[in-house]
Design a protein around this motif. Structure first.
Motif, PDB file in Angstrom:
ATOM      1  N   GLY A   1     -32.268  50.484   4.691  1.00 49.98           N
ATOM      2  CA  GLY A   1     -32.038  50.022   6.178  1.00 49.98           C
ATOM      3  C   GLY A   1     -31.102  50.432   6.782  1.00 49.98           C
ATOM      4  N   GLY A   2     -29.902  50.782   6.017  1.00 47.75           N
ATOM      5  CA  GLY A   2     -28.792  51.414   6.656  1.00 47.75           C
ATOM      6  C   GLY A   2     -29.049  52.737   7.210  1.00 47.75           C
ATOM      7  N   ALA A   3     -30.011  53.702   6.561  1.00 46.46           N
ATOM      8  CA  ALA A   3     -30.352  54.981   7.009  1.00 46.46           C
ATOM      9  C   ALA A   3     -31.261  54.801   8.163  1.00 46.46           C
ATOM     10  CB  ALA A   3     -31.188  55.755   5.768  1.00 46.46           C
ATOM     11  N   LEU A   4     -32.150  53.638   8.227  1.00 53.68           N
ATOM     12  CA  LEU A   4     -32.847  53.537   9.414  1.00 53.68           C
ATOM     13  C   LEU A   4     -32.121  53.161  10.602  1.00 53.68           C
ATOM     14  CD1 LEU A   4     -35.766  51.243   7.981  1.00 53.68           C
ATOM     15  CD2 LEU A   4     -35.926  53.718   8.723  1.00 53.68           C
ATOM     16  N   ARG A   5     -30.739  52.462  10.403  1.00 54.87           N
ATOM     17  CA  ARG A   5     -29.863  52.191  11.607  1.00 54.87           C
ATOM     18  C   ARG A   5     -29.182  53.441  11.573  1.00 54.87           C
ATOM     19  NH1 ARG A   5     -30.861  47.695   9.646  1.00 54.87           N
ATOM     20  NH2 ARG A   5     -29.243  47.913   7.956  1.00 54.87           N
ATOM     21  N   GLY A   6     -29.248  54.410  11.108  1.00 54.13           N
ATOM     22  CA  GLY A   6     -28.345  55.342  11.372  1.00 54.13           C
ATOM     23  C   GLY A   6     -26.852  55.489  10.876  1.00 54.13           C
ATOM     24  N   VAL A   7     -26.741  54.707   9.681  1.00 53.37           N
ATOM     25  CA  VAL A   7     -25.130  54.565   9.153  1.00 53.37           C
ATOM     26  C   VAL A   7     -25.340  54.719   7.764  1.00 53.37           C
ATOM     27  CG1 VAL A   7     -24.416  52.890  10.926  1.00 53.37           C
ATOM     28  CG2 VAL A   7     -25.599  51.904   8.982  1.00 53.37           C
ATOM     29  N   ALA A   8     -24.304  54.960   7.165  1.00 54.88           N
ATOM     30  CA  ALA A   8     -24.212  54.978   5.861  1.00 54.88           C
ATOM     31  C   ALA A   8     -24.122  53.743   5.135  1.00 54.88           C
ATOM     32  CB  ALA A   8     -23.035  55.888   5.289  1.00 54.88           C
ATOM     33  N   ALA A   9     -25.001  53.218   4.163  1.00 52.20           N
ATOM     34  CA  ALA A   9     -24.689  51.920   3.789  1.00 52.20           C
ATOM     35  C   ALA A   9     -24.241  51.924   2.236  1.00 52.20           C
ATOM     36  CB  ALA A   9     -26.221  51.322   3.378  1.00 52.20           C
TER      37      ALA A   9
ATOM     38  N   SER B   1     -38.093  41.871   4.921  1.00 53.51           N
ATOM     39  CA  SER B   1     -37.052  42.898   5.632  1.00 53.51           C
ATOM     40  C   SER B   1     -36.967  44.044   4.585  1.00 53.51           C
ATOM     41  CB  SER B   1     -36.021  42.405   6.116  1.00 53.51           C
ATOM     42  OG  SER B   1     -35.252  43.323   6.927  1.00 53.51           O
ATOM     43  N   THR B   2     -36.393  43.745   3.470  1.00 51.95           N
ATOM     44  CA  THR B   2     -36.348  44.736   2.423  1.00 51.95           C
ATOM     45  C   THR B   2     -37.586  45.753   2.141  1.00 51.95           C
ATOM     46  OG1 THR B   2     -34.661  43.176   1.205  1.00 51.95           O
ATOM     47  CG2 THR B   2     -35.755  44.980  -0.173  1.00 51.95           C
ATOM     48  N   ALA B   3     -38.644  45.097   2.078  1.00 46.88           N
ATOM     49  CA  ALA B   3     -39.972  45.819   1.668  1.00 46.88           C
ATOM     50  C   ALA B   3     -40.137  46.940   2.869  1.00 46.88           C
ATOM     51  CB  ALA B   3     -40.913  44.791   1.526  1.00 46.88           C
ATOM     52  N   LEU B   4     -39.857  46.322   3.877  1.00 50.23           N
ATOM     53  CA  LEU B   4     -40.423  46.965   5.192  1.00 50.23           C
ATOM     54  C   LEU B   4     -39.374  48.526   5.172  1.00 50.23           C
ATOM     55  CD1 LEU B   4     -41.983  47.575   7.635  1.00 50.23           C
ATOM     56  CD2 LEU B   4     -40.578  46.149   9.056  1.00 50.23           C
ATOM     57  N   ALA B   5     -38.051  47.833   4.901  1.00 57.59           N
ATOM     58  CA  ALA B   5     -36.883  49.183   4.914  1.00 57.59           C
ATOM     59  C   ALA B   5     -37.288  50.263   3.806  1.00 57.59           C
ATOM     60  CB  ALA B   5     -35.680  48.632   4.571  1.00 57.59           C
ATOM     61  N   LEU B   6     -37.872  49.683   2.551  1.00 57.27           N
ATOM     62  CA  LEU B   6     -38.241  50.506   1.583  1.00 57.27           C
ATOM     63  C   LEU B   6     -39.503  51.398   2.089  1.00 57.27           C
ATOM     64  CD1 LEU B   6     -37.820  48.467  -1.442  1.00 57.27           C
ATOM     65  CD2 LEU B   6     -36.417  50.612  -0.709  1.00 57.27           C
ATOM     66  N   ASP B   7     -40.208  50.420   2.861  1.00 54.67           N
ATOM     67  CA  ASP B   7     -41.760  51.321   3.022  1.00 54.67           C
ATOM     68  C   ASP B   7     -41.475  52.405   4.402  1.00 54.67           C
ATOM     69  OD1 ASP B   7     -44.417  51.021   2.503  1.00 54.67           O
ATOM     70  OD2 ASP B   7     -44.688  50.145   4.619  1.00 54.67           O
ATOM     71  N   THR B   8     -40.392  51.929   4.853  1.00 49.71           N
ATOM     72  CA  THR B   8     -40.187  53.179   6.154  1.00 49.71           C
ATOM     73  C   THR B   8     -39.235  54.189   6.108  1.00 49.71           C
ATOM     74  OG1 THR B   8     -39.036  51.333   7.369  1.00 49.71           O
ATOM     75  CG2 THR B   8     -41.498  51.735   7.653  1.00 49.71           C
ATOM     76  N   GLN B   9     -38.639  54.107   4.907  1.00 49.58           N
ATOM     77  CA  GLN B   9     -37.016  54.847   4.767  1.00 49.58           C
ATOM     78  C   GLN B   9     -37.360  56.555   4.830  1.00 49.58           C
ATOM     79  OE1 GLN B   9     -35.397  54.744   0.916  1.00 49.58           O
ATOM     80  NE2 GLN B   9     -37.376  54.362  -0.105  1.00 49.58           N
TER      81      GLN B   9
ATOM     82  N   ASP C   1     -34.952  45.938  14.534  1.00 49.51           N
ATOM     83  CA  ASP C   1     -34.884  44.544  14.301  1.00 49.51           C
ATOM     84  C   ASP C   1     -35.432  43.947  12.702  1.00 49.51           C
ATOM     85  OD1 ASP C   1     -33.940  44.083  16.833  1.00 49.51           O
ATOM     86  OD2 ASP C   1     -35.555  42.676  17.400  1.00 49.51           O
ATOM     87  N   MET C   2     -36.564  44.480  12.532  1.00 49.88           N
ATOM     88  CA  MET C   2     -37.366  43.950  11.436  1.00 49.88           C
ATOM     89  C   MET C   2     -36.686  44.389   9.974  1.00 49.88           C
ATOM     90  SD  MET C   2     -39.779  42.108  12.627  1.00 49.88           S
ATOM     91  CE  MET C   2     -40.770  42.148  11.118  1.00 49.88           C
ATOM     92  N   THR C   3     -35.661  45.538  10.174  1.00 50.51           N
ATOM     93  CA  THR C   3     -35.286  45.890   8.766  1.00 50.51           C
ATOM     94  C   THR C   3     -33.714  45.522   8.878  1.00 50.51           C
ATOM     95  OG1 THR C   3     -34.798  48.043   9.869  1.00 50.51           O
ATOM     96  CG2 THR C   3     -36.578  47.848   8.490  1.00 50.51           C
ATOM     97  N   ARG C   4     -33.118  44.876   9.910  1.00 47.87           N
ATOM     98  CA  ARG C   4     -31.705  44.403   9.779  1.00 47.87           C
ATOM     99  C   ARG C   4     -31.165  43.724   8.605  1.00 47.87           C
ATOM    100  NH1 ARG C   4     -28.258  40.473  11.544  1.00 47.87           N
ATOM    101  NH2 ARG C   4     -30.044  38.983  11.509  1.00 47.87           N
ATOM    102  N   LEU C   5     -32.101  42.596   8.178  1.00 47.84           N
ATOM    103  CA  LEU C   5     -31.646  41.661   7.150  1.00 47.84           C
ATOM    104  C   LEU C   5     -31.726  42.352   5.817  1.00 47.84           C
ATOM    105  CD1 LEU C   5     -34.095  38.582   7.486  1.00 47.84           C
ATOM    106  CD2 LEU C   5     -31.675  38.734   7.855  1.00 47.84           C
ATOM    107  N   ALA C   6     -32.402  43.568   5.846  1.00 48.13           N
ATOM    108  CA  ALA C   6     -32.544  44.503   4.529  1.00 48.13           C
ATOM    109  C   ALA C   6     -31.038  44.895   4.181  1.00 48.13           C
ATOM    110  CB  ALA C   6     -33.293  45.923   4.625  1.00 48.13           C
TER     111      ALA C   6
END
Lengths: 280, 280
Positions: B272-280, A191-199, A212-217
């Protein structure tokens, strides 16, 4: 064995929820947190009866102490808690790694009263404000005895777990760390890797699947640093196995093996359905 | 331009939801599905006004036809739909790959009335029973014109998308396939691989994190086979990039680089926070 008073060390999501659940059962709860603001928030939210910055005072009179701090802090605090707590106080932790914890527990002066614990509940939010007294309800709460844990301690721990609504499940610490490397620690890395990959992706192109897949990040980095480092042998093995599986799938795609790809997707759907068809 | 009648080809999750949403707006909807049971279910659920097994009859009088079948079937049906539909019928598809689709669209006899579409909405459940008229509400609906799509078709497509509650967003097909390889097709592979990896695990050890991460694995294998095959060049590139990132993280773990691991986890939380539209 009646439990009348508890000490909760660390008042974040898990500690705050544990404290709140115990209070709901009429247990008097004293709490401590190295983070002053977190402790005060927990007190204001009514998760604990009493806040203190003195570990000895918090442990005084406690039938049970629950350590809800990051794994490396559990290892560091265990000898101190053992030294300060009254002789009959049961010691339980909630860290997501259990071999390192139970190894330290087995070396304590009164090691017989300590047992490892891991609630399979949680969410990516952290801090006392995210706490819910019902967080553990209906969820598995793994208990891992050390080599010197007494039967009395095991009974008491199971009693505490049932009190907060959890389902106690005893397993060896080594087995726990192997299984959780696959079911929890690997998913965290993915999840962490995917969040970084898609940021950097255009926000308008982000659908529910990626969310869903980046929630854990969003999980607590300090806690996860400890978990991954303390269980790194298992995590590395699982990650390597997963990478090999991905590589094979990529090869099928490169070779255009349509039927095999459909077969993998079909097996994956079956496996995913089985994973969701069970109550944990 | 008023839309009074629509044809929906394929009455699964997307087609059924599309049909139901159009009906709610007072549009008369005729539907067809190669799967007789699915068609009948859609009719019984009131998602369509009329069911037929004859494509020409379904297209007769339609202001717009929406293709909601797996991507490879879209490619196969496009020339037939173009041949059978009245000259002014707008043609829209909903496949998750757009280069292959718009290439075929540009070769149609009346290619100017065809446009690619992709609603960024969905869930892992499939079939008409999973349909929801509100499925697209508030979600991006990507529109990808082919080289010959007319301005009238673009306007009409945007109008239809707004009618079902979606937010039309125009982008080039090539860019769509690149971005979606990362935000959707890669996550699908990761989820499938994780479901396969964890299928033999003791059910009692499965927590909410794993359930989240394997939800996508439940998606329709036939549809995903087509998506992955038709976009395989982008998907392979994205998967290889992801694997390289995982490998680097595993190396850090093996080397025990605690600070770097915490740094990655911290960046991942922010992303991940940015992807969900929130400040992390």
């Amino acid at each position: 064995m009646t439990i009348e008073q508890a000490a909760v060390v660390g008042l974040g999501l898990i500690g705050g929820s544990f404290a709140g659940a115990l209070r709901q059962q009429g247990i008097r709860v004293k709490g401590v947190d190295a983070d002053v603001a977190a402790g005060q928030a927990a007190a204001q939210l009514g998760l604990i009866d009493e806040l203190s910055d003195d570990l000895a005072a918090v442990l005084d009179g406690a039938d049970v102490v629950v350590l809800c701090v990051p794994p490396a802090t559990v290892l560091r605090l265990l000898p101190e808690v053992d030294r300060l707590a009254p002789p009959s106080t049961m010691i339980l932790d909630t860290a997501s790694v259990k071999v390192a914890v139970t190894e330290v527990m087995s070396t304590l002066v009164r090691g017989e009263r300590a047992i490892g614990g891991h609630p399979l509940a949680g969410k990516e939010a952290s801090g006392p404000a995210a706490s819910e007294a019902g967080l553990f309800r209906g969820h598995t709460f793994i208990l891992t005895p050390s080599t010197v844990t007494s039967p009395r301690t095991m009974d008491l721990a199971a009693q505490v777990v049932r009190m907060i609504g959890g389902n106690p499940y005893v397993m060896p610490a080594a087995r726990h760390d192997e299984v959780l490397a696959r079911t929890s620690h690997l998913p965290q890395i993915l999840s962490t890797a995917l969040a970084l990959d898609t940021q950097d992706v255009d926000a308008v192109c982000i659908g529910p699947a990626l969310r869903d897949m980046t929630r854990l990040a969003g999980s607590d980095p300090t806690m996860w640093r400890d978990i991954l480092m303390l269980n790194r042998q298992n995590v590395v093995a699982e990650a390597n196995g997963y990478i090999a599986q991905l590589r094979e799938f990529v090869s099928m795609l490169e070779a255009g093996e349509t039927a095999r790809i459909e077969g993998v997707l079909r097996s994956g759907r079956q496996a995913g359905g089985a994973l969701r068809g069970v109550a944990a």
